[in-house]
Enzyme design. Structure first.
Site, PDB file in Angstrom:
ATOM      1  N   ARG A  39     -31.552  46.986  68.656  1.00  0.00           N
ATOM      2  CA  ARG A  39     -33.024  47.133  68.720  1.00  0.00           C
ATOM      3  C   ARG A  39     -33.624  47.486  67.253  1.00  0.00           C
ATOM      4  O   ARG A  39     -34.546  46.875  67.102  1.00  0.00           O
ATOM      5  CB  ARG A  39     -33.189  48.250  69.606  1.00  0.00           C
ATOM      6  N   TYR A  50     -36.281  44.693  66.757  1.00  0.00           N
ATOM      7  CA  TYR A  50     -37.922  45.058  66.852  1.00  0.00           C
ATOM      8  C   TYR A  50     -38.359  45.965  65.807  1.00  0.00           C
ATOM      9  O   TYR A  50     -39.179  46.709  66.009  1.00  0.00           O
ATOM     10  CB  TYR A  50     -37.833  45.675  68.325  1.00  0.00           C
ATOM     11  N   CYS A  69     -22.081  42.814  57.742  1.00  0.00           N
ATOM     12  CA  CYS A  69     -22.632  42.187  56.775  1.00  0.00           C
ATOM     13  C   CYS A  69     -23.960  41.538  56.827  1.00  0.00           C
ATOM     14  O   CYS A  69     -23.899  40.443  56.771  1.00  0.00           O
ATOM     15  CB  CYS A  69     -21.645  41.220  56.018  1.00  0.00           C
ATOM     16  N   GLU A  70     -25.079  42.277  57.163  1.00  0.00           N
ATOM     17  CA  GLU A  70     -26.241  41.956  57.190  1.00  0.00           C
ATOM     18  C   GLU A  70     -27.043  42.920  56.594  1.00  0.00           C
ATOM     19  O   GLU A  70     -26.972  44.247  56.913  1.00  0.00           O
ATOM     20  CB  GLU A  70     -26.668  41.752  58.564  1.00  0.00           C
TER      21      GLU A  70
END
Ligand SMILES: *Cc1c(COP(=O)(O)O)cnc(C)c1O
Length: 422
Positions: A313, A317, A344-345
């Site tokens: 979430r 969002y 890895c983001e």
């Protein structure tokens, strides 16, 4: 939520010691409070007293079987959006007649399964789908019962990604199109079209858009009755919001029920409500251990062992979840952290610049308000097995989903040693 007896400094949640629980079951770990879920069900049930109303819990909010079972015991039916959710609902003991089937892209196979199971009602979202249900019901020699999902074109005043009742959204059909379906209902002899449905969005903290949409549905229902159609079901969908942060307040069940009571006065059929989030979100926490604290050049990162694959979430969002440290904070200074996972983001961030008591590696934190759209949105991205889930009740806990093993995670994979096409 009042009866989530919790005090993060003592680390006790619904009577269960979270540190002990985390030691036994590991982290990340979803923990759901049974009393909190029961109390929401009871509040809604009580508020709807005097109305011929049924609760159709939206399974996609949290489809864990034990959670579904708990809701079913308290009298909930189900709102489903896939064959998988149909099977979950049936497995949890929900009667097929208490299941409504929503969704914009039901496949022929799913429609066939739902008819075979005897689901109570289809919520139809397009002419093509109405035709498909007719064709499949005729082939099976049965009748389908259906409602038209109308798009009331109201602004639900929520996040764009969870707003579903504006004309430009993919959901439902315009009232004018719905009217045409009723007028031509003999075109679909195997579909008993006798209901209206809508769902305008999620995490609605104000009931004003709900009242407006319900009023539009009521006006349309009355027009249909005047035109000689009989309407057996009015389904207002879900959408009730919850408290994710200080200052927010979940709408009261009584206020919601009053809107229905007023708008649908004189209606002699069944009223359906499809809450998901409101019933379960505040009953859940995601327990996670601090892997390490990283002092970056510009920011201080609290790196958890939970990640966006466990709880999407915030990434999806920009959702806010309160985060608390488990344990006594007395004497600890407050620091600002970016709370992140190991995936890895850059989007794998639960909170930016969040003030927390000083945290150290190995300590436990809880991400609150994670009973809905949390575990059910989980994935194994970065080859991270799905976390375990427990239900706590009166000082006891039950492991209701085992932590996924590596072998289970890869069970359906195989090398390309056998080619399946010529
Ligand atoms: C998602 C959904 C719900 C539940 O929404 P909440 O905001 O969780 O209450 C109800 N009905 C339909 C058709 C849905 O798609």
């Amino acid at each position: 939520m009042q009866d989530v007896t919790s005090c993060w400094s003592t680390g006790v949640f619904a009577g269960v010691d979270l540190e002990q629980l985390a030691l036994r079951e590991g982290t990340p770990l979803y923990v759901y409070s049974a009393p909190a879920i029961r109390s929401r069900m009871r509040a809604l049930h009580d508020a709807l007293q005097g109305l011929n109303a049924g609760i159709r819990y939206a399974v996609k909010a949290n489809g864990t079987l034990a959670v579904l079972q708990l809701l079913a015991e308290q009298g909930a039916g189900a709102d489903i959006v896939s064959a998988g959710e149909l099977q979950r609902a049936l497995r949890a003991g929900i009667a097929a007649c208490d299941i409504v089937f929503s969704g914009v892209g039901k496949t022929d196979a799913e429609i066939g399964m739902a008819l075979a199971a005897g689901v109570g009602r289809f919520n139809l979202e397009s002419r093509a789908e109405l035709d498909a249900v007719q064709r499949i019901a005729a082939a099976r020699g049965c009748m389908a019962t259906a409602s038209v999902r109308i798009n009331p074109d109201v602004d639900a005043q929520t996040h764009a990604k969870i707003s579903t009742g504006k004309a430009e959204n993919k959901f439902g059909v315009a009232i004018s199109e719905a009217r045409a379906w009723f007028d031509a209902h003999t075109t679909w002899p195997n579909v008993q079209l006798d209901g209206l449905h809508m769902h305008i969005g999620s995490q609605l903290l104000s009931l004003a858009p709900v009242a407006e949409a319900v009023q539009r549905m009521a006006t349309f229902w009355q027009q249909l009755v005047v035109a000689g159609h009989s309407i057996a079901s009015l389904d207002v969908g879900g959408g009730l919001g919850v408290r994710y942060r200080e200052g927010e307040h979940a709408p009261a069940a009584r206020d919601y029920a009053d809107i229905l009571r007023t708008a649908f006065a004189g209606f002699d059929g069944r009223i359906l409500v499809e809450p998901g989030r409101w019933l379960v979100a505040e009953a859940g926490v995601l327990l996670s251990r601090v892997v390490l604290v990283k002092q970056g050049e510009a920011r201080r990162f609290l790196v958890l062992d939970a990640a966006m694959n466990d709880l999407l979430r915030p990434s999806l969002y920009e959702a806010w979840h309160d985060i608390v440290r488990i344990g006594d904070d007395a004497g600890r200074e407050s620091l600002a952290y970016d709370v992140v996972g190991p995936v890895c983001e850059t989007g794998d961030t639960f909170a930016m610049d969040r003030t927390l008591p000083r945290c150290a590696a190995g300590e436990l934190v809880a991400i609150l308000g994670t009973g809905a759209y949390a575990s059910s949105m989980g994935s194994t991205y970065n080859s991270r097995p799905l976390p375990a889930e427990v239900l706590v009740d009166g000082g006891r806990y039950a492991l209701v989903r085992r932590r996924q093993t590596f072998d289970a995670m890869i069970a359906d994979e195989q090398p390309a040693s056998v080619w399946n096409s010529p």
